[in-house]
Design a protein around this motif. Structure first.
Motif, PDB file in Angstrom:
ATOM      1  N   ALA A 189       0.843  -1.194   0.000  1.00  0.00           N
ATOM      2  CA  ALA A 189       0.000   0.000   0.000  1.00  0.00           C
ATOM      3  C   ALA A 189       0.874   1.238   0.000  1.00  0.00           C
ATOM      4  O   ALA A 189       1.946   1.263   0.628  1.00  0.00           O
ATOM      5  N   VAL A 196       1.218   4.854   1.316  1.00  0.00           N
ATOM      6  CA  VAL A 196       0.705   5.514   2.514  1.00  0.00           C
ATOM      7  C   VAL A 196       1.194   6.951   2.575  1.00  0.00           C
ATOM      8  O   VAL A 196       2.390   7.221   2.442  1.00  0.00           O
ATOM      9  N   ILE A 213      -4.203   5.915   3.321  1.00  0.00           N
ATOM     10  CA  ILE A 213      -3.905   4.972   2.238  1.00  0.00           C
ATOM     11  C   ILE A 213      -4.288   5.611   0.910  1.00  0.00           C
ATOM     12  O   ILE A 213      -5.447   5.922   0.670  1.00  0.00           O
ATOM     13  N   ALA A 223      -3.545   0.680  -3.017  1.00  0.00           N
ATOM     14  CA  ALA A 223      -3.067  -0.590  -2.476  1.00  0.00           C
ATOM     15  C   ALA A 223      -3.263  -1.693  -3.494  1.00  0.00           C
ATOM     16  O   ALA A 223      -4.173  -1.635  -4.324  1.00  0.00           O
ATOM     17  N   PHE A 282      -6.644  -3.029   2.501  1.00  0.00           N
ATOM     18  CA  PHE A 282      -5.967  -2.677   3.745  1.00  0.00           C
ATOM     19  C   PHE A 282      -6.901  -1.863   4.619  1.00  0.00           C
ATOM     20  O   PHE A 282      -7.707  -1.079   4.121  1.00  0.00           O
ATOM     21  N   VAL A 317      -6.623   0.975   7.851  1.00  0.00           N
ATOM     22  CA  VAL A 317      -5.616   1.909   8.361  1.00  0.00           C
ATOM     23  C   VAL A 317      -4.926   1.349   9.604  1.00  0.00           C
ATOM     24  O   VAL A 317      -3.717   1.513   9.790  1.00  0.00           O
ATOM     25  N   ILE A 361      -1.985  -0.669   8.795  1.00  0.00           N
ATOM     26  CA  ILE A 361      -0.827   0.118   8.381  1.00  0.00           C
ATOM     27  C   ILE A 361       0.025   0.478   9.596  1.00  0.00           C
ATOM     28  O   ILE A 361       1.251   0.336   9.590  1.00  0.00           O
ATOM     29  N   THR A 364      -8.421   6.316  -2.426  1.00  0.00           N
ATOM     30  CA  THR A 364      -7.871   5.091  -2.981  1.00  0.00           C
ATOM     31  C   THR A 364      -8.485   4.815  -4.353  1.00  0.00           C
ATOM     32  O   THR A 364      -9.402   5.517  -4.799  1.00  0.00           O
TER      33      THR A 364
END
Length: 266
Positions: A47, A49, A80, A83, A87, A89, A92, A194
């Motif tokens: 991902a 970030v 994010i 990805a 995912f 958060v 992460i 995203t």
């Protein structure tokens, strides 16, 4: 009942010419002019970030501080951007806890961007996390400046009566600078979006407009390009783009101003 046309722009690479740098954490190598979304798509479980911090915080702290300690100490939030697999958060943050990335790594990539692009108007920093191998394989920074035709493009589209939106994986502070410079209200700006967020935004706008146009240039735009009534891929950035991305677009252009003629024809 729909109303008119909405045109949704990605920001990095679409409204702005970008310069991106990645530091490979295991080797310390600096990779210049990199396509960060392709680094994400190279492996499952990755991902991109966004580190949602002001650079004053980064510059004023101990450069040897671990990134995980910096995030905890200053209460830094992470977002994010895209990805290669789903995912959350919270996941992460747990991955970052396993990494030995330091603040100095962030400062190094930001400095590289600033040195190569002294006239940039937008700078951001981030990381790529990997849930399957090295926790943080890459530390990233990106900088950009508006294409010369961007303001004219936005003005021309609005003069035709269309509404203009931004849907971007970038964070809100940088997007606010971009939006204010071309007169787009922040209520029409979607940040830290995203790939699936962008698709959702397009589908929601289609419920309110007769036609929705998506303009993007990267793999994180692919679902939005497919979902739009007209998907426009711009290659003005000059990077090579995968054939699957090209296939997702209805039109491919090499100058952002070409969007004006396409919207005029709708």
């Amino acid at each position: 009942m729909g109303k008119g046309v909405a045109v949704v722009f990605d920001s990095a690479g679409t409204l702005m010419r970008m310069y991106r740098v990645a530091k490979e954490h295991d080797t310390g190598s600096i990779i210049e002019d990199v396509q960060t979304t392709l680094l994400v798509s190279q492996a499952p479980g990755r991902a991109l970030v966004v580190i949602r911090s002001w650079f004053e915080q980064i510059n004023n702290c101990d450069s040897k501080m671990l990134l995980r300690d910096f995030i905890e100490h200053y209460g830094i939030s992470l977002g994010i951007s895209c990805a290669s697999s789903p995912f959350e958060v919270e996941e992460i943050y747990s991955i970052v806890q396993k990494s030995d990335v330091r603040v100095n790594d962030i400062l190094e990539v930001v400095s590289t961007v600033r040195c190569h692009c002294p006239d940039i108007s937008f700078v951001a920093a981030g990381i790529i996390v990997d849930s399957q191998k090295t926790p943080v394989p890459y530390v990233l920074s990106t900088g950009g400046r508006m294409y010369s035709n961007t303001p004219r493009t936005i003005d021309s589209i609005r003069e035709m009566g269309a509404d203009v939106y931004i849907a971007s994986g970038d964070d809100y502070p940088g997007l606010e600078l971009i939006a204010s410079s071309v007169g787009i209200p922040m209520s029409y700006v979607y940040g830290v979006a995203t790939t699936r967020d962008k698709e959702r935004i397009i589908r929601e706008l289609k419920q309110s407009y007769d036609s929705v146009v998506m303009v993007g240039d990267g793999m994180n735009d692919i679902l939005a390009l497919r979902a739009a009534d007209v998907g426009i891929m711009t290659v003005q950035q000059g990077d090579e783009r995968p054939s699957v991305l090209r296939d997702a677009a209805d039109v491919i252009i090499d100058d952002i101003f070409d969007v004006v003629n396409i919207v005029a024809g709708i």
